[in-house]
Every structure is written in C-alpha cells, then in structure tokens.
Design a protein around this motif. Structure first.
Motif, mmCIF file in Angstrom:
data_model
loop_
_atom_site.group_PDB
_atom_site.id
_atom_site.type_symbol
_atom_site.label_atom_id
_atom_site.label_comp_id
_atom_site.label_asym_id
_atom_site.label_seq_id
_atom_site.Cartn_x
_atom_site.Cartn_y
_atom_site.Cartn_z
ATOM 1 N N HIS A 7 0.961 -1.263 -0.011
ATOM 2 C CA HIS A 7 -0.118 0.053 -0.026
ATOM 3 C C HIS A 7 0.921 1.369 -0.184
ATOM 4 O O HIS A 7 1.959 1.256 0.602
ATOM 5 N N LEU A 59 -8.217 5.307 -1.872
ATOM 6 C CA LEU A 59 -7.414 4.459 -1.071
ATOM 7 C C LEU A 59 -8.239 3.948 -0.094
ATOM 8 O O LEU A 59 -7.927 2.898 0.632
ATOM 9 N N ARG A 62 -8.725 -0.207 -0.018
ATOM 10 C CA ARG A 62 -7.579 -0.754 0.120
ATOM 11 C C ARG A 62 -7.075 -0.922 1.702
ATOM 12 O O ARG A 62 -6.292 -1.413 1.955
#
Length: 66
Positions: A7, A59, A62
């Motif tokens: 990430h 994001l 995730r």
C-alpha cells in the motif's frame, strides 16, 4: 518493506504505530497504566478508523481496519 506492505501509505502507518507506542509509554510513566500489545492494537486501530475520512477516496477500500 514498501513492496511487501503493498500500500502507498506505509510511512504514515509506521509513524502512527510509533505514536501509539509513545502513548503507551506515557500511560505507564504518568498514569501507571501497564502497557500491553492488545491495548496498543485496540487504540491504534480505533484511531486509524477515525482517520479514514482523510484518505483519498481511491485508497479507502484498500485500507481495511480489522
């Protein structure tokens, strides 16, 4: 580490983890609260959950807080 983390926000998570270690230390020194991994983890995840609204919309999916 960045490649295995997978990430783009490794630095932020690491800094936030360190901040919570510091808070555990302060709890021991100033309040006599014994630090533990379980309380560190619970507080860390709780605060990360509160900060999810600041992430870029792409994001958020995730970043799963478990």
């Amino acid at each position: 580490a960045e490649n295995s983390f997978g990430h783009p926000f490794l630095t932020e998570v690491a800094a936030f983890a360190c901040w919570h270690i510091w808070k555990q230390r302060n709890g021991l020194i100033f309040s006599g609260i014994m630090p533990s991994f379980s309380s560190w983890r619970a507080n860390f995840l709780h605060d990360l959950h509160l900060l999810r609204h600041r992430f870029k919309p792409g994001l958020v999916p995730r970043f799963v807080v478990t």
